[in-house]
Scaffold this motif. Sequence first.
Motif, PDB file in Angstrom:
ATOM      1  N   ASP A  89       0.818  -1.215   0.000  1.00  0.00           N
ATOM      2  CA  ASP A  89       0.000   0.000   0.000  1.00  0.00           C
ATOM      3  C   ASP A  89       0.851   1.264   0.000  1.00  0.00           C
ATOM      4  O   ASP A  89       0.351   2.354  -0.281  1.00  0.00           O
ATOM      5  N   VAL A 126      -5.284  -3.866 -10.530  1.00  0.00           N
ATOM      6  CA  VAL A 126      -6.124  -2.672 -10.599  1.00  0.00           C
ATOM      7  C   VAL A 126      -5.423  -1.563 -11.371  1.00  0.00           C
ATOM      8  O   VAL A 126      -6.060  -0.786 -12.082  1.00  0.00           O
ATOM      9  N   LYS A 163     -12.897   0.010 -14.333  1.00  0.00           N
ATOM     10  CA  LYS A 163     -13.052  -0.813 -13.133  1.00  0.00           C
ATOM     11  C   LYS A 163     -14.164  -1.851 -13.285  1.00  0.00           C
ATOM     12  O   LYS A 163     -14.193  -2.840 -12.564  1.00  0.00           O
ATOM     13  N   GLN A 192     -11.820  -7.614  -4.020  1.00  0.00           N
ATOM     14  CA  GLN A 192     -11.269  -6.456  -4.728  1.00  0.00           C
ATOM     15  C   GLN A 192     -12.362  -5.449  -5.089  1.00  0.00           C
ATOM     16  O   GLN A 192     -12.088  -4.256  -5.247  1.00  0.00           O
ATOM     17  N   GLU A 216     -11.749  -0.912   0.194  1.00  0.00           N
ATOM     18  CA  GLU A 216     -11.346   0.482   0.018  1.00  0.00           C
ATOM     19  C   GLU A 216      -9.953   0.513  -0.602  1.00  0.00           C
ATOM     20  O   GLU A 216      -9.079  -0.275  -0.242  1.00  0.00           O
ATOM     21  N   GLU A 217      -9.741   1.450  -1.537  1.00  0.00           N
ATOM     22  CA  GLU A 217      -8.511   1.464  -2.332  1.00  0.00           C
ATOM     23  C   GLU A 217      -7.255   1.570  -1.469  1.00  0.00           C
ATOM     24  O   GLU A 217      -6.250   0.905  -1.747  1.00  0.00           O
ATOM     25  N   ARG A 250      -6.190  -1.896  -0.176  1.00  0.00           N
ATOM     26  CA  ARG A 250      -6.194  -3.018  -1.130  1.00  0.00           C
ATOM     27  C   ARG A 250      -5.012  -3.958  -0.902  1.00  0.00           C
ATOM     28  O   ARG A 250      -5.157  -5.175  -0.914  1.00  0.00           O
TER      29      ARG A 250
END
Length: 441
Positions: free
Chosen positions: A84, A143, A149, A348, A352-353, A356
């Motif tokens: 992250d 991603v 998306k 996925q 929340e991004e 990830r």
Amino acid sequence: MEPAQTSSREVKGLKLILRSLRYRNFRLFFFGQSISLIGTWMQMVAMSWLVYNLTHSVFLLGVVGFASQIPAFLFAPLAGVLIDRWNRRRLVIATQTLSMIQAFILAALALSGHVAAWHIILLSIFIGLVNGFDIPGRQAFLVDMIDGKDDLGNAIALNSTMFNGARLVGPSIAGILISFVGEGVCFLLNGLTFLAVIVALLAMKIAPKEKSGQRPYVMQELREGFSYAFGFAPIRSVLLLLALVSFMGMPYMVLMPIFAKTILHGGSRTLGFLVAASGAGAFLGSLYLASQRSVLGLGKMIAIASGIFGIGLVAFSLSRVLILSLFPLLLTGFGIMVQMASSNTLLQTIVEEDKRGRIMSFFTMAFVGMEPCGSLLAGSLASAIGAPNTLMIGGACCILGSLAFASRLSALSEMINPIYIKLGIIPDVAAGIQMAAEETG
């Protein structure tokens, strides 16, 4: 520039299944990784065969499986925090390069005739450490390769198709090469195949991400990731079922040489056929997922696929004839791939991004990290009660797990639906809410 985006509802047939390949970065990754994974599967089969021939020990087969995967369980949480924070492409290039070096060392030892079981165990620990960063890193990096998306689920399914296409081809090639030139050539070819994916990663054009301000301490982010993953019931339930299936069911791969040589009275080619049959089922499962237009219904799919996997294991454990063993392995391959890829896609989609990488690290712990513990248990049980009885117990546990997960589907769906509405995955509901807001505004 990427091609104009097209809704999955506007494409059909093969174009629907392959729609994520219109993105240049994912296309590069897909073809480079496809070549590399063939070599990876060749090495996996050759290594298990080499260990069994060197030691004739069922227990040591379990030890090697444990050594190659337990580091992923131990280090994946820390890896998730760093994923992250770090540049994901550079991380994957580094892990792929280290994997290539491991393959070349293994090839040198085997071709020189100096390889011993302890060499394989040490190198297995090394690759396990690398995979602790590589697997969640690659999953999170998907991603970054997909601009649309809506196509993330398709990309994950195609990634699984790539993995299992290689699983279909690699073991068959390994079985032939082991018979004629030995295991060392399999390790050497695997090392060379890593060049394909490394070149593909270097050729990508990834838009730089804005760096956030000062981040919390690593341990604080680690605690935050645990709280997020296990405090939200849908994520927790998916991870726990995946961990159960990995622990009780996936060690069937470690026991495959026993079935090939002792139960079915075959050799390396028999082993290749067995692994390829499982790979063929997984390949069909990933194609099935790639043809899906939406992530809706993934929870039900996860429950059914886990049950299919368990039924396949039980049926395979009862067979004593090669031909009759292949169909249950098709079921196991189909079931585990649909369950794993559906779980990945669901996680996925709802994650929340900024978390990830951590959620993908927990995914790695559940799917890859629990398997070595199961391999060690399976090796011990197989020594005591036999490989067939060991698989039968594992399959029964997977079936019970699928039933428990299915009993909670309704409650889990109620928690996930608000996220789907926010993302527009449930368009009619989202549109209705928007229209109501406009009328009252």
